[in-house]
Scaffold this motif. Sequence first.
Motif, PDB file in Angstrom:
ATOM      1  N   TYR A 158      12.515  31.144 -22.466  1.00  0.00           N
ATOM      2  CA  TYR A 158      11.142  30.802 -22.794  1.00  0.00           C
ATOM      3  C   TYR A 158      10.181  31.711 -22.041  1.00  0.00           C
ATOM      4  CZ  TYR A 158      12.999  26.427 -24.715  1.00  0.00           C
ATOM      5  OH  TYR A 158      13.684  25.507 -25.435  1.00  0.00           O
ATOM      6  N   THR A 159       8.994  31.883 -22.639  1.00  0.00           N
ATOM      7  CA  THR A 159       7.882  32.544 -21.980  1.00  0.00           C
ATOM      8  C   THR A 159       6.957  31.463 -21.422  1.00  0.00           C
ATOM      9  OG1 THR A 159       8.015  34.412 -23.490  1.00  0.00           O
ATOM     10  CG2 THR A 159       5.957  34.134 -22.264  1.00  0.00           C
ATOM     11  N   ARG A 160       6.604  31.571 -20.132  1.00  0.00           N
ATOM     12  CA  ARG A 160       5.784  30.554 -19.474  1.00  0.00           C
ATOM     13  C   ARG A 160       4.330  31.004 -19.444  1.00  0.00           C
ATOM     14  NH1 ARG A 160       7.107  28.267 -13.486  1.00  0.00           N
ATOM     15  NH2 ARG A 160       9.002  27.652 -14.598  1.00  0.00           N
ATOM     16  N   GLU A 161       3.411  30.136 -19.864  1.00  0.00           N
ATOM     17  CA  GLU A 161       1.980  30.421 -19.841  1.00  0.00           C
ATOM     18  C   GLU A 161       1.243  29.263 -19.181  1.00  0.00           C
ATOM     19  OE1 GLU A 161       0.515  31.295 -23.699  1.00  0.00           O
ATOM     20  OE2 GLU A 161       1.977  32.888 -24.097  1.00  0.00           O
ATOM     21  N   SER A 162       0.477  29.564 -18.140  1.00  0.00           N
ATOM     22  CA  SER A 162      -0.274  28.534 -17.425  1.00  0.00           C
ATOM     23  C   SER A 162      -1.466  28.076 -18.264  1.00  0.00           C
ATOM     24  CB  SER A 162      -0.767  29.069 -16.080  1.00  0.00           C
ATOM     25  OG  SER A 162      -1.587  28.115 -15.438  1.00  0.00           O
ATOM     26  N   VAL A 163      -1.744  26.760 -18.225  1.00  0.00           N
ATOM     27  CA  VAL A 163      -2.901  26.206 -18.935  1.00  0.00           C
ATOM     28  C   VAL A 163      -3.858  25.527 -17.958  1.00  0.00           C
ATOM     29  CG1 VAL A 163      -1.694  25.920 -21.132  1.00  0.00           C
ATOM     30  CG2 VAL A 163      -1.580  24.094 -19.430  1.00  0.00           C
ATOM     31  N   THR A 164      -3.701  25.828 -16.659  1.00  0.00           N
ATOM     32  CA  THR A 164      -4.549  25.205 -15.637  1.00  0.00           C
ATOM     33  C   THR A 164      -6.023  25.534 -15.867  1.00  0.00           C
ATOM     34  OG1 THR A 164      -2.729  25.411 -14.072  1.00  0.00           O
ATOM     35  CG2 THR A 164      -4.903  24.969 -13.150  1.00  0.00           C
ATOM     36  N   LEU A 165      -6.333  26.737 -16.358  1.00  0.00           N
ATOM     37  CA  LEU A 165      -7.717  27.168 -16.538  1.00  0.00           C
ATOM     38  C   LEU A 165      -8.498  26.203 -17.431  1.00  0.00           C
ATOM     39  CD1 LEU A 165      -9.957  29.293 -16.192  1.00  0.00           C
ATOM     40  CD2 LEU A 165      -8.992  30.490 -18.177  1.00  0.00           C
ATOM     41  N   TRP A 166      -7.853  25.685 -18.484  1.00  0.00           N
ATOM     42  CA  TRP A 166      -8.551  24.788 -19.407  1.00  0.00           C
ATOM     43  C   TRP A 166      -8.977  23.494 -18.714  1.00  0.00           C
ATOM     44  CZ3 TRP A 166     -10.129  27.037 -23.617  1.00  0.00           C
ATOM     45  CH2 TRP A 166      -9.410  28.121 -24.122  1.00  0.00           C
ATOM     46  N   PHE A 167      -8.137  22.989 -17.842  1.00  0.00           N
ATOM     47  CA  PHE A 167      -8.494  21.753 -17.132  1.00  0.00           C
ATOM     48  C   PHE A 167      -9.544  22.030 -16.049  1.00  0.00           C
ATOM     49  CE2 PHE A 167      -4.387  20.845 -19.004  1.00  0.00           C
ATOM     50  CZ  PHE A 167      -4.599  19.591 -19.541  1.00  0.00           C
ATOM     51  N   PHE A 168      -9.542  23.244 -15.494  1.00  0.00           N
ATOM     52  CA  PHE A 168     -10.578  23.609 -14.536  1.00  0.00           C
ATOM     53  C   PHE A 168     -11.942  23.658 -15.242  1.00  0.00           C
ATOM     54  CE2 PHE A 168     -13.019  26.908 -12.205  1.00  0.00           C
ATOM     55  CZ  PHE A 168     -13.146  26.233 -11.000  1.00  0.00           C
ATOM     56  N   LEU A 169     -11.967  24.203 -16.454  1.00  0.00           N
ATOM     57  CA  LEU A 169     -13.218  24.238 -17.216  1.00  0.00           C
ATOM     58  C   LEU A 169     -13.684  22.824 -17.569  1.00  0.00           C
ATOM     59  CD1 LEU A 169     -12.495  27.246 -19.625  1.00  0.00           C
ATOM     60  CD2 LEU A 169     -13.983  27.217 -17.606  1.00  0.00           C
ATOM     61  N   MET A 170     -12.724  21.931 -17.903  1.00  0.00           N
ATOM     62  CA  MET A 170     -13.080  20.550 -18.193  1.00  0.00           C
ATOM     63  C   MET A 170     -13.673  19.873 -16.958  1.00  0.00           C
ATOM     64  SD  MET A 170     -10.702  17.405 -19.556  1.00  0.00           S
ATOM     65  CE  MET A 170     -10.438  18.151 -21.154  1.00  0.00           C
ATOM     66  N   PHE A 171     -13.066  20.144 -15.785  1.00  0.00           N
ATOM     67  CA  PHE A 171     -13.587  19.577 -14.540  1.00  0.00           C
ATOM     68  C   PHE A 171     -15.012  20.043 -14.288  1.00  0.00           C
ATOM     69  CE2 PHE A 171     -14.268  20.182  -9.949  1.00  0.00           C
ATOM     70  CZ  PHE A 171     -14.198  18.853  -9.515  1.00  0.00           C
ATOM     71  N   LEU A 172     -15.289  21.349 -14.453  1.00  0.00           N
ATOM     72  CA  LEU A 172     -16.638  21.872 -14.245  1.00  0.00           C
ATOM     73  C   LEU A 172     -17.616  21.252 -15.232  1.00  0.00           C
ATOM     74  CD1 LEU A 172     -15.981  25.685 -13.591  1.00  0.00           C
ATOM     75  CD2 LEU A 172     -16.493  23.899 -11.922  1.00  0.00           C
ATOM     76  N   LEU A 173     -17.182  21.081 -16.492  1.00  0.00           N
ATOM     77  CA  LEU A 173     -18.045  20.505 -17.505  1.00  0.00           C
ATOM     78  C   LEU A 173     -18.431  19.069 -17.158  1.00  0.00           C
ATOM     79  CD1 LEU A 173     -19.373  20.926 -20.297  1.00  0.00           C
ATOM     80  CD2 LEU A 173     -17.261  20.051 -21.317  1.00  0.00           C
ATOM     81  N   CYS A 174     -17.462  18.264 -16.693  1.00  0.00           N
ATOM     82  CA  CYS A 174     -17.732  16.865 -16.351  1.00  0.00           C
ATOM     83  C   CYS A 174     -18.632  16.753 -15.123  1.00  0.00           C
ATOM     84  CB  CYS A 174     -16.413  16.132 -16.102  1.00  0.00           C
ATOM     85  SG  CYS A 174     -15.388  15.960 -17.578  1.00  0.00           S
ATOM     86  N   VAL A 175     -18.312  17.564 -14.069  1.00  0.00           N
ATOM     87  CA  VAL A 175     -19.135  17.531 -12.859  1.00  0.00           C
ATOM     88  C   VAL A 175     -20.554  18.012 -13.175  1.00  0.00           C
ATOM     89  CG1 VAL A 175     -19.445  18.518 -10.548  1.00  0.00           C
ATOM     90  CG2 VAL A 175     -17.189  17.740 -11.296  1.00  0.00           C
ATOM     91  N   GLY A 176     -20.657  19.051 -14.029  1.00  0.00           N
ATOM     92  CA  GLY A 176     -21.977  19.544 -14.432  1.00  0.00           C
ATOM     93  C   GLY A 176     -22.775  18.483 -15.179  1.00  0.00           C
ATOM     94  N   HIS A 177     -22.096  17.719 -16.036  1.00  0.00           N
ATOM     95  CA  HIS A 177     -22.759  16.650 -16.778  1.00  0.00           C
ATOM     96  C   HIS A 177     -23.314  15.588 -15.825  1.00  0.00           C
ATOM     97  CE1 HIS A 177     -23.505  13.685 -19.928  1.00  0.00           C
ATOM     98  NE2 HIS A 177     -22.834  12.792 -19.185  1.00  0.00           N
TER      99      HIS A 177
END
Length: 569
Positions: free
Chosen positions: A542-561
Amino acid sequence: MSDLFKHIGWENTMEVWHLAVLAILLILGFVWEIKKQKPRKVWRIIALLLAFISLYIIYLSPYTLSQKPLQSILLVNQNISENELDSIRREYDLPLLQRQANSKFKEMGKAEVESLNQLDFQIDTAFVYGYFPQLNPNDYQIRKDIELQKGIQIDYPKSIALGDSLKISIQNLESKASKILAAIGNDSISKTIEANRQISLATLPKATGYILAEIKVEEETYHFAIMVIEKEKYVIQILAATPDFEWKFFADYLKFQEHSVYLKTQISIGKFKSSFFNWHDSLQFTRGVANDLKVLFTDAKAWQDLALTEQNQYLKKLKENRGSLIFRNNPNSKIRLDLDKSKSTNIFSTSDNLLEQNNYNYLQFNNLYQLDEVAQNSIFRKVTPDVIYGVINFQNSFQLKLSGKNQEYEGIWTPVFSDLIRSSTELFYDKSEWAVQHQPFFFRLWSGEALDEISIFNLQNDTIKLKSNGDFLYPERKHFMFYPKQGGWHFIQLKTQSDAIPFFVHAESIANHSEFLSNYNLDYLNYRNFTDSNAQQRELKYTRESVTLWFFLMFLLCVGHLWIEDKIA
């Protein structure tokens, strides 16, 4: 949904106390939001909830797994000339990786990789030129070795019966003649082999035991040992799907070898013809199966047409006698073999897909690579504690008899008797055919007794003891492997056998200059099947791809709200 989670992974593990702390913080956050008496509480609580969840998922570091695409590839050794590389590239038109001096692999114009597992694709078929001792069989689906284009090729039987002629085949792949000097036991033979021709050296052993042989070709010298055993006469049955010359000539050959043979041929639907050779009155049947049955040869089609109860009757008797079930691979036929305990494997062949090599035709197949290859493209086997399953893939060998090529006919059938049938007295084992200094030597032994250690010694009385590797499928199958440090004759001593088993270790310096030895794969198939049998399922790449960035953007969006809500409320 379960398939979805198979392709999601986490760098860090989830702990119970993590969830407890997260729940407490969420409760405190909810209480805080309710006390603040802000408008749009529901949206603020949702944002707060998503912020906490995103923060925790960031800690877990999720990633997705996508299966690597399949790609065939060429693997070549480091000591290959540029002319040979160009020739191989033109013939196969595949990506070419060459092994480097540091054991890494490099594709032209790309960075080196430490292992094949690091490629951005998984290898479907690996076309291999040269010897690669470190190749992990889990890194590819199928391996096909590219044949030698120069040097010599030596083939000899692992064992023969006393009274039979010992025949050693030598093929000259060079464009010039070579002189052969051979010492086989007490016999000396000198011959010249013309360019691109094949010769056979023959001698008649006088006693049982091991014969030590030495073959010298120009500046190269090869050593090996052949076991001579007492001649056994087997009870053999043959099931022929249709009348043909192949089984008729083979039955005559078995009769000449003094075996007891019962040939049953289907001549039409529900009608059969029976022929007996050397069949004595003492040989009794039970429901059409000889009580002393040792070997059953059968057309794949004939076996398919048997009722399950009839198949089980044959198998029961073969297991009792530690016999062999040997299929002839017919066109458009299917063989069902239990290659492991979890599932059966179907082996198919097609009539319009013939492979021609050395002027013989072989049926092409699928799944047959899971068996041990006894003779190239022609004879395969699967050894179990009670029965040896064999597959004969060559076609129309009787034409050799018609052409008066009796030695070639006998030579093509010899591996069937030396590798597919257990002797009644000798232990059943196989080992690396050509041993090379500092390269892995494999020894595989079948024994119902507790034999977890063997001794290996040389003529200088240096002795090492080897522990057996466990076997996932069969406790009776013992695997041993070591790297010989010295050249010369070595001997395997078993506690259950008085005679030591000899093998010769060729010096590394000789192997480096010998096209034959440097490209010999050292029974890779035996090792590959051993490693496969100890893994229930081949590992997918398998090829491994991190998806942590998407949850970091969600965190910033919620805190910004939440922050903007505080400012405008």
